[in-house]
Scaffold this motif. Sequence first.
Motif: not given
Length: 311
Positions: A250-267
């Motif tokens: 779960n910790e790794q999943l959160i780290d991955i999701s947060q690293s792409y959060e801004n990019s995903n929001a733009l799309v």
Amino acid sequence: MKIILHYGIHRTGSTSIQECLSNSHNILKSHGYLYPRVRGMNGHVRLPWMLNSGQITFEDIVKDIESQANALTHTVILSAEDWCLVKNDSFFDRLGAEYDLEAILYLKRQDLWLESWYNQHVKWPWEKRFSSATPQEFLSDYKDDFWWMSYDKLIEKIERNVGNGRLHIDVVDPLGTSDTVEDFLKCVGIEPLWMNSYKNENTSLSSAKLDLLRRIDLYELSAPERVKMLDAINALDMPEDNGRKEVFSNEQLIDISQSYENSNALVAKKYFSRDRLFSPRGERSAEPVFLSDEVAYKRYIPELLKILVAR
């Protein structure tokens, strides 16, 4: 004549789309759709890499398309998950100059995509660097290889190659499509009733069996040898194996999701007029099952050898 480039991405049902199109090649041709054989190959997966290495040229591809097209042909489909890695943009410029160029792209939540890719790569490796890596080792060293997982950058590159307003995007997610074959056929105007049946099974291994397999490292093995090893792994009885295929915590999943959060929001905002690109990530109820070196090497690898010898 229209050319549709299917960009994948990997692990979004792209192999199923390719199998579906290839298995109905002649039927599609009778309806004006050409899924061409380029250099005699049934699929196009290798074309981006062949373009980059000079093994094939724009002229070679166009020659094969034109030689197979007929008076009925109105749409050509080229499907390869690595079109975004073609180094020379002039390939797309020339396609766009001679044909009506469009593209189709499916996106998957990055944490789920990386998990699926890791599983597939240990099971059938094509890069030595990751063939025996633990999930943590993989996650510490993947970003340079997968720059395009910042989806805003990927889409920007594709639109630069095919033109604005010429790209269909959807997400493999509850907020999008669950069946990319069905969605793809609808996008290009192909009736599903025309198509022959197809079957594509690309199943993942459980985390416990994957953890054993990475220690064996299939990179140097031939395809028949890999198949034998996978069959033996699947036959292995492992009491601690809970059958779950998740390999990230779960910790790794959160780290991955947060690293792409801004990019995903733009799309999400630009192409879907919403705040989220993907549905919210739920917390997993169980952590992945991994083996200690002692259990792997002293118990299960000897048992695996017995299975292989018996066959």
